[in-house]
Design an enzyme around this catalytic site. Sequence first.
Site, PDB file in Angstrom:
ATOM      1  N   SER A 176       0.847  -1.196   0.000  1.00 59.59           N
ATOM      2  CA  SER A 176       0.000   0.000   0.000  1.00 59.59           C
ATOM      3  C   SER A 176       0.874   1.235   0.000  1.00 59.59           C
ATOM      4  O   SER A 176       1.988   1.225   0.547  1.00 59.59           O
ATOM      5  CB  SER A 176      -0.905   0.025   1.233  1.00 59.59           C
ATOM      6  OG  SER A 176      -1.561   1.270   1.358  1.00 59.59           O
ATOM      7  N   TYR A 194      -3.173  -0.257   9.893  1.00 58.02           N
ATOM      8  CA  TYR A 194      -3.081  -0.658   8.486  1.00 58.02           C
ATOM      9  C   TYR A 194      -1.680  -0.399   7.935  1.00 58.02           C
ATOM     10  O   TYR A 194      -1.100  -1.261   7.263  1.00 58.02           O
ATOM     11  CB  TYR A 194      -4.127   0.098   7.684  1.00 58.02           C
ATOM     12  CG  TYR A 194      -4.188  -0.283   6.226  1.00 58.02           C
ATOM     13  CD1 TYR A 194      -4.620  -1.547   5.839  1.00 58.02           C
ATOM     14  CD2 TYR A 194      -3.827   0.617   5.233  1.00 58.02           C
ATOM     15  CE1 TYR A 194      -4.686  -1.897   4.493  1.00 58.02           C
ATOM     16  CE2 TYR A 194      -3.892   0.276   3.890  1.00 58.02           C
ATOM     17  CZ  TYR A 194      -4.318  -0.982   3.528  1.00 58.02           C
ATOM     18  OH  TYR A 194      -4.378  -1.322   2.197  1.00 58.02           O
TER      19      TYR A 194
END
Length: 243
Positions: free
Chosen positions: A138, A152
């Site tokens: 990501s 995250y």
Amino acid sequence: MNSRTAVVTGGSRGIGAATALRLAHEGMDVALTYAGDERAAGEVVRRIEALGRRAKAVRADAGNPAEAAGAVEWAADAFGRLDVLVNNAGIGVLGPLDGLTLADVDRVLAVNVRGAFLAAQAAAGRMREGGRIITIGSCVAQRVPGPGATLYAMSKSALTGLTKALARELGGRGITANVVHPGPVDTDMNPADGPYAQGQSDGTALGRFARPEEVASMVAYLAREEATYVTGAELSVDGGHAA
């Protein structure tokens, strides 16, 4: 029966579905895992088969240790070989640091980190020389644009360490390992017209979301012969999010 084969985890929708279809276009047989949406998984299988490639789908929870590794083993057995693993399955739990529970931490790390590790471990045991392990990270592993992404970002950053270590461990066997960091991507989970989309778009240099196919194209490159000398790398498909 000698076609190259790939496993795409979380391949029923979004980046995973686009990747499974792109690898089929590249001439591979593809197995995909899915956690819940059997209809969507079946549609991806049908579209792959329409391209003349073999396709299989198996329900597997990346957060379940037996299923994370077992799905890879199942696919290798079903196709008789394994050439490419795309570690795509992942979840996101966002929110203030003081609102995250132990259950949140355990679940995110189980799916995003442990699941990726176990799938890679299983794949490495079945791959021949020239194998590829490609993990979807990501953009927040490189630049966190604001609060609320601590858990995250931690989980996705761990995938960089996993990838670099795999590259060193498996390089002698001619197996490469790389991680792709997408920016905001227009999917069902994070639509480009959603309530938080404008801020994400504004955080990129291009001022827009990516299409899943744009991420899949990078995965396809890493799976090709041209990428034989690319390993241990972080490749951004983030519209300039980290620029």
